[in-house]
Design a protein around this motif. Structure first.
Motif, PDB file in Angstrom:
ATOM      1  N   GLY A 112      88.833   8.629  70.001  1.00 14.27           N
ATOM      2  CA  GLY A 112      88.005   8.290  68.856  1.00 14.27           C
ATOM      3  C   GLY A 112      87.407   6.900  68.967  1.00 14.27           C
ATOM      4  N   THR A 113      88.226   5.925  69.350  1.00 17.24           N
ATOM      5  CA  THR A 113      87.736   4.556  69.511  1.00 17.24           C
ATOM      6  C   THR A 113      86.715   4.478  70.637  1.00 17.24           C
ATOM      7  OG1 THR A 113      89.835   3.654  68.705  1.00 17.24           O
ATOM      8  CG2 THR A 113      88.422   2.170  69.973  1.00 17.24           C
ATOM      9  N   ALA A 114      86.980   5.211  71.722  1.00 16.69           N
ATOM     10  CA  ALA A 114      86.042   5.223  72.843  1.00 16.69           C
ATOM     11  C   ALA A 114      84.689   5.786  72.408  1.00 16.69           C
ATOM     12  CB  ALA A 114      86.615   6.045  73.991  1.00 16.69           C
ATOM     13  N   ALA A 115      84.705   6.876  71.657  1.00 18.48           N
ATOM     14  CA  ALA A 115      83.453   7.482  71.196  1.00 18.48           C
ATOM     15  C   ALA A 115      82.706   6.522  70.265  1.00 18.48           C
ATOM     16  CB  ALA A 115      83.743   8.799  70.484  1.00 18.48           C
ATOM     17  N   GLU A 116      83.425   5.895  69.344  1.00 14.32           N
ATOM     18  CA  GLU A 116      82.785   4.956  68.419  1.00 14.32           C
ATOM     19  C   GLU A 116      82.174   3.781  69.177  1.00 14.32           C
ATOM     20  OE1 GLU A 116      85.550   3.755  65.467  1.00 14.32           O
ATOM     21  OE2 GLU A 116      85.637   5.695  64.471  1.00 14.32           O
ATOM     22  N   SER A 117      82.903   3.261  70.169  1.00 15.25           N
ATOM     23  CA  SER A 117      82.406   2.115  70.936  1.00 15.25           C
ATOM     24  C   SER A 117      81.167   2.481  71.732  1.00 15.25           C
ATOM     25  CB  SER A 117      83.498   1.593  71.874  1.00 15.25           C
ATOM     26  OG  SER A 117      84.613   1.108  71.145  1.00 15.25           O
ATOM     27  N   MET A 118      81.164   3.662  72.326  1.00 15.83           N
ATOM     28  CA  MET A 118      79.994   4.097  73.089  1.00 15.83           C
ATOM     29  C   MET A 118      78.788   4.342  72.163  1.00 15.83           C
ATOM     30  SD  MET A 118      80.748   4.153  76.360  1.00 15.83           S
ATOM     31  CE  MET A 118      81.563   2.601  75.972  1.00 15.83           C
ATOM     32  N   MET A 174      84.442  15.957  64.657  1.00 17.51           N
ATOM     33  CA  MET A 174      83.209  16.715  64.425  1.00 17.51           C
ATOM     34  C   MET A 174      82.085  15.766  64.002  1.00 17.51           C
ATOM     35  SD  MET A 174      84.668  20.144  62.503  1.00 17.51           S
ATOM     36  CE  MET A 174      83.030  20.715  62.044  1.00 17.51           C
ATOM     37  N   GLU A 175      82.428  14.789  63.189  1.00 17.05           N
ATOM     38  CA  GLU A 175      81.422  13.800  62.775  1.00 17.05           C
ATOM     39  C   GLU A 175      80.962  12.965  63.965  1.00 17.05           C
ATOM     40  OE1 GLU A 175      83.340  11.632  59.700  1.00 17.05           O
ATOM     41  OE2 GLU A 175      83.301  13.303  58.261  1.00 17.05           O
ATOM     42  N   LEU A 176      81.906  12.612  64.849  1.00 19.50           N
ATOM     43  CA  LEU A 176      81.536  11.848  66.044  1.00 19.50           C
ATOM     44  C   LEU A 176      80.659  12.678  66.976  1.00 19.50           C
ATOM     45  CD1 LEU A 176      84.892  10.003  66.923  1.00 19.50           C
ATOM     46  CD2 LEU A 176      82.805   8.997  65.990  1.00 19.50           C
TER      47      LEU A 176
END
Length: 413
Positions: free
Chosen positions: A363-369, A402-404
């Motif tokens: 989750g953190t990786a997706a948000e950071s990218m 799903m939101e990501l």
């Protein structure tokens, strides 16, 4: 005057066409210890009680691991039931639950609002230690809760009486400072009438509003006598870390954080990580991660990355590398902040491979990218996280991923 009031009374009034079903539901609430302090006044034809908020950690079986919180006051009079509270969110939760339980036993609620009673001004700090074993323990739990509420929660809450400025910030404003004195005096009077066990001089002292001390009492004779948790920002600034023990510097660091005195907190955190390893407390991650956060807030990504390096090295040497993954997660976030998409992606890939079942890493990786417009990489982490969440039947995480995924697909186009 509602637009100027910090406390407003909210109420829900319902008619009672089916009293039998209503009282059956109330009996169930009592068995679950959700309804306490019930009093029946037969001569006046009234029933009163206190409904505890479910968010206060009361379980369905009535057991509790933490003190329950006040939700709403209940009044039944003739063919009417009234729920009221100064806590709008808690009242709304309880009203919805109440209507779902009793169904057609009551009418639809008529929502009202108006001025609060002085006795209800401090409803937000009322708790019920249902699991305590003695009066002494109950008194201790309530006393500590009230102290934390005023010194850690209330001081950061924007108040309408202070132009929507938190008390901790109003204390340094030439005009609002005077108003703040009046607000505290008002709360003190309300607390006295309600019997709340708190010394408001602690609060004034913490906010730098206390009367100046006598010259001879300005400095304690020994550092062991310091009550650092009650110090104001000015008093914390006067401390010399080199003269304090490890525990005292840590206490000063936490006290500065609670006052939003970030420069002081950074000063104490730096002192803590510069000290020789502490065998009784080998984990320095809380201090290093705070230093990383403050460096990023200041836009100094070089310093943030340096703190990550130093922290990870200290953790490997003194803490058996137990926080390695946490430091690597911070490293990936810092690299993303620096705009170094490739290195950040590599760090996150290694971290996910090392701990494939830890959903928050993906989750953190997706948000950071996503934050640096790397849609394909974000989509990769988000879709993997979604698949893992579904395999675990983790509904909350599934919704999050799903939101990501949706956000990443919008970036990919």
């Amino acid at each position: 005057m509602e637009e100027h009031a910090d406390t407003i009374d909210h109420s829900a009034v319902m008619q009672i066409p089916d009293p039998k079903r209503l009282f059956e539901s109330l009996d169930a609430w009592q068995r679950e210890r959700r309804l306490v302090g019930v009093q029946v006044q037969q001569e006046e034809g009234t029933v009163t009680g206190v409904v505890l908020d479910r968010s206060g950690l009361v379980t369905a079986t009535g057991t509790t691991t933490q003190p329950a919180k006040l939700g709403a006051y209940l009044l039944i009079l003739a063919n009417m039931v009234l729920l009221r509270s100064t806590l709008a969110d808690a009242l709304d939760r309880i009203r919805q639950e109440f209507q779902e339980r009793v169904g057609p036993a009551v009418s639809e609620a008529r929502i009202q609002r108006g001025p609060a009673n002085f006795a209800d001004v401090l409803s937000d700090l009322v708790i019920f230690p249902l699991g305590s074993s003695s009066k002494e323990e109950t008194a201790r739990i309530v006393r500590e809760h009230v102290q934390r509420y005023f010194e850690e929660t209330w001081i950061h809450r924007p108040l309408r009486s202070l132009a929507n400025v938190p008390p901790v910030d109003a204390a340094g404003h030439p005009v609002l400072r005077k108003k703040l004195r009046g607000v505290i005096a008002f709360l003190e009077d309300c607390a006295k009438s309600g019997g709340e066990p708190y010394d408001f001089e602690r609060l004034r002292h913490k906010l730098g509003l206390a009367a100046p001390a006598e010259p001879q009492a300005a400095a304690p004779a020994a550092t062991t006598a310091l009550d650092i948790s009650t110090m104001s920002a000015a008093e914390l600034a006067a401390l010399q870390p080199q003269t304090l023990s490890n525990d005292q510097v840590d206490e000063a660091y936490r006290a500065a954080q609670k006052l939003d005195a970030h420069e002081l907190a950074v000063r104490f955190a730096r002192n803590l990580v510069s000290r020789p390893p502490q065998p009784q407390r080998p984990d320095c991650f809380p201090w290093y991660t705070y230093l990383v956060q403050r460096a990023l807030a200041a836009g100094d990504t070089d310093a943030a990355l340096q703190y990550v390096d130093e922290g990870e090295k200290a953790d490997c040497e003194n803490n058996e590398g137990r926080r390695r993954n946490d430091y690597e997660l911070r490293r990936g976030q810092v690299l993303a902040k620096r705009g170094e998409a490739g290195p950040a992606h590599e760090v996150f890939e290694r971290l996910v491979a090392r701990a494939p079942d830890e959903l928050r890493y993906r989750g953190t990786a997706a948000e950071s990218m996503l934050s640096i417009k790397q849609g394909p990489a974000a989509l990769h982490f988000a879709e993997e996280g979604l698949a893992r969440a579904r395999a675990k039947n983790d509904r909350d995480s599934e919704q999050y991923f799903m939101e990501l995924v949706s956000a990443a697909r919008r970036q990919v186009g």
